[in-house]
Design an enzyme around this catalytic site. Structure first.
Site, mmCIF file in Angstrom:
data_model
loop_
_atom_site.group_PDB
_atom_site.id
_atom_site.type_symbol
_atom_site.label_atom_id
_atom_site.label_comp_id
_atom_site.label_asym_id
_atom_site.label_seq_id
_atom_site.Cartn_x
_atom_site.Cartn_y
_atom_site.Cartn_z
ATOM 1 N N GLU A 138 0.849 -1.219 0.000
ATOM 2 C CA GLU A 138 0.000 0.000 0.000
ATOM 3 C C GLU A 138 0.869 1.247 0.000
ATOM 4 O O GLU A 138 1.678 1.457 0.910
ATOM 5 C CB GLU A 138 -0.946 -0.027 1.212
ATOM 6 C CG GLU A 138 -2.008 1.046 1.119
ATOM 7 C CD GLU A 138 -3.062 0.933 2.224
ATOM 8 O OE1 GLU A 138 -3.392 -0.197 2.647
ATOM 9 O OE2 GLU A 138 -3.537 1.996 2.660
ATOM 10 N N LYS B 21 -7.819 -1.227 11.075
ATOM 11 C CA LYS B 21 -7.159 -1.649 9.826
ATOM 12 C C LYS B 21 -5.940 -0.759 9.578
ATOM 13 O O LYS B 21 -4.871 -1.233 9.179
ATOM 14 C CB LYS B 21 -8.153 -1.562 8.664
ATOM 15 C CG LYS B 21 -7.647 -2.108 7.347
ATOM 16 C CD LYS B 21 -6.858 -1.116 6.521
ATOM 17 C CE LYS B 21 -6.388 -1.740 5.222
ATOM 18 N NZ LYS B 21 -5.501 -0.863 4.444
ATOM 19 N N ASP C 30 4.229 -14.267 11.754
ATOM 20 C CA ASP C 30 2.977 -14.763 11.191
ATOM 21 C C ASP C 30 1.882 -13.700 11.352
ATOM 22 O O ASP C 30 1.286 -13.568 12.421
ATOM 23 C CB ASP C 30 2.609 -16.057 11.939
ATOM 24 C CG ASP C 30 1.338 -16.695 11.437
ATOM 25 O OD1 ASP C 30 0.583 -16.039 10.698
ATOM 26 O OD2 ASP C 30 1.093 -17.859 11.805
ATOM 27 N N HIS D 148 -2.946 10.296 0.312
ATOM 28 C CA HIS D 148 -3.067 8.994 -0.361
ATOM 29 C C HIS D 148 -2.840 9.132 -1.855
ATOM 30 O O HIS D 148 -2.106 8.361 -2.458
ATOM 31 C CB HIS D 148 -4.479 8.434 -0.136
ATOM 32 C CG HIS D 148 -4.527 7.451 0.969
ATOM 33 N ND1 HIS D 148 -5.536 6.543 1.122
ATOM 34 C CD2 HIS D 148 -3.687 7.230 1.984
ATOM 35 C CE1 HIS D 148 -5.308 5.802 2.186
ATOM 36 N NE2 HIS D 148 -4.198 6.210 2.728
HETATM 37 C C1 MEV Z 1 -6.145 2.912 4.819
HETATM 38 O O1 MEV Z 1 -5.356 1.810 4.474
HETATM 39 C C2 MEV Z 1 -6.215 3.083 6.310
HETATM 40 C C3 MEV Z 1 -7.161 4.181 6.802
HETATM 41 O O2 MEV Z 1 -8.462 3.993 6.246
HETATM 42 C C4 MEV Z 1 -7.178 4.080 8.295
HETATM 43 C C5 MEV Z 1 -8.215 4.957 8.972
HETATM 44 O O3 MEV Z 1 -9.240 5.307 8.337
HETATM 45 O O4 MEV Z 1 -7.997 5.259 10.159
HETATM 46 C C6 MEV Z 1 -6.693 5.540 6.353
#
Ligand code: MEV
Length: 439
Positions: free
Chosen positions: A85, A279, A295, A392
């Protein structure tokens, strides 16, 4: 229709490629070419990778990047990350730099206990089973001595074996709930071997001690470690006076602090947000775990169960404002190893450990927790100020340009152009078209 194949694993690598290419792809020659392109020229190294799993036909690359400037307990680290990513390493580096100037990260190990269970069914009187377990408990330790001897010399071993009556949840279901210390090893093989020995001891002793006479039965269903390790826990924390939380030139530090705390509160109130919030944390955690040959599936499973330990799914991080100080922290279960497994086998993993100055498992837990916290800090900092897309899309820009087969000169021009312009997919396409028209 493609027919099932017998004995695929016994085919040579060449024949496996021919079979998959001819049966499942439209251009067999091209498929074979791509797969071979990713082979390593060093035959020995390629063989090493071939032998990691069954049916290897090629290698699958992930970028291996470095997030420098992580000050953790006053020691400076450059953290290796393996991830596809585009924004993750950049975000980690940005957060590291931000906290470098504000005292860095502080971490603490809260526990290192690993867990494993022998699951079994017993149809007799539970009191009889309890008495049997009391009488035979020492033999579980004794009979696994050959397995635990080496681990004990390293300071680890079996910490406890407990009989748990689970019959309220499932008729006749009991378990030996066992805890272990495995020092610098992740310990899966050690734990599973001990558990299988406990299962043997349990069944043998049950016969010898007459526990299963009179028509009662005892049957072990399975013996396996648990990836839920709430007591293999690490805490990482950052803090600074609110006045120093200058996340963005257009947002006051007070507003930034307030919104960071609100962002965590929202995750704690709402599972849809909590999952995405966590995430983002796992973006950092998994990248270091992969780079260091641990792992990530085990960690992912355990972390999310931990996030749901209250019965609702919550944020792994917390934030507070107290007496003019902004504090941001994480507590996360991480069962990691720095010896065994891939650590000595995979040259890149070996190198990742060297870059981290060959940490102990405890030290690696702290580094990984910091990577998770930093990632969350970076994500929330963007989300509550500029929004996530600005950063991003800047990082994604090269992916779009590569998709459009931009030349190096075109990339240079457009990366510079999008420093001051909003990069959306269509804006990038348009800018590249314009650039090409003007040539
Ligand atoms: C993207 O990989 C992760 C985010 O969505 C985490 C978040 O929203 O806190 C930017």
């Amino acid at each position: 229709m493609t027919q099932p194949i017998k004995g695929f694993s016994k085919l040579s690598k060449e024949d496996k490629i021919t079979w998959i290419a001819e049966n499942y792809t439209s251009d067999a020659r091209k498929t074979s070419e791509i797969l071979r392109q990713y082979w390593n020229d060093d035959k020995q190294l390629q063989q090493l990778h071939d032998e990691f799993i069954e049916n290897t036909i090629s290698n699958y690359y992930l970028p291996f990047g470095i997030a420098p400037n992580f000050l953790i307990n006053n020691k400076l680290y450059a953290i290796p990350m393996a991830i596809e990513e585009s924004s993750v390493v950049a975000a980690a580096s940005k957060a590291a730099k931000f906290w470098l100037d504000r005292g860095g990260f502080k971490t603490k190990i809260l526990g290192t206990q690993k867990i494993g269970q022998v699951h079994f069914f017993y149809t007799g009187d539970s009191k009889k089973l309890t008495a049997f377990f009391k009488k035979t408990k020492a033999s579980f330790f004794d009979e696994s001595k050959p397995l635990t001897k080496k681990m004990e010399t390293r300071g680890g071993g079996i910490s406890s074996i407990e009989l748990r009556n689970m019959t309220q949840k499932l008729p006749n279901y009991y378990q030996l709930h066992c805890t272990f210390e495995t020092q610098d090893a992740m310990g899966a093989n050690f734990i599973n071997s001990c558990l299988e020995q406990f299962a043997t001891t349990l069944e043998e002793k049950a016969t010898i001690e007459g526990l299963i006479s009179e028509g009662d039965s005892l049957e072990v269903v399975m013996s396996i470690l648990s990836n839920y390790v709430p007591n293999c826990l690490v805490r990482a924390e950052v803090s600074c006076p609110i006045s120093e939380l200058d996340l963005h030139k257009d947002v006051s530090p007070e507003k930034s602090a307030e919104k960071m705390v609100q962002a965590v509160a929202i995750a704690n109130a709402e599972p849809h947000r909590a999952v995405t919030h966590n995430k983002g944390i796992m973006n950092g955690v998994d990248a270091v775990i992969l780079a260091t040959g641990n792992d990530f599936r085990a960690v992912e499973a355990g972390v999310h169960a931990f996030a749901a330990k209250t019965g609702s799914y919550n944020s792994l991080t917390e934030a507070s404002i107290e007496n003019g100080v902004f504090k941001f922290w994480i507590e996360i279960p991480l069962a990691l190893g720095t010896v065994g497994g891939l650590t000595s086998l995979h040259p890149m993993v070996h190198l990742a450990h060297e870059i981290l100055q060959n940490p102990s498992a405890k030290e690696l837990m702290q580094i990984v927790a910091v990577a998770g916290l930093a990632q969350n800090f970076a994500a929330l900092s963007s989300l509550v100020t500029t929004g996530i897309q600005e950063g991003h899309m800047k990082m994604h820009l090269l992916n779009i340009l590569n998709q459009m087969k931009a030349t190096n000169d075109e990339k240079l021009t457009l990366v510079s152009y999008f420093k001051d312009n909003t990069a959306t997919h269509s804006a990038v396409v348009e800018a590249l078209d314009k650039l090409r028209e003007n040539l």
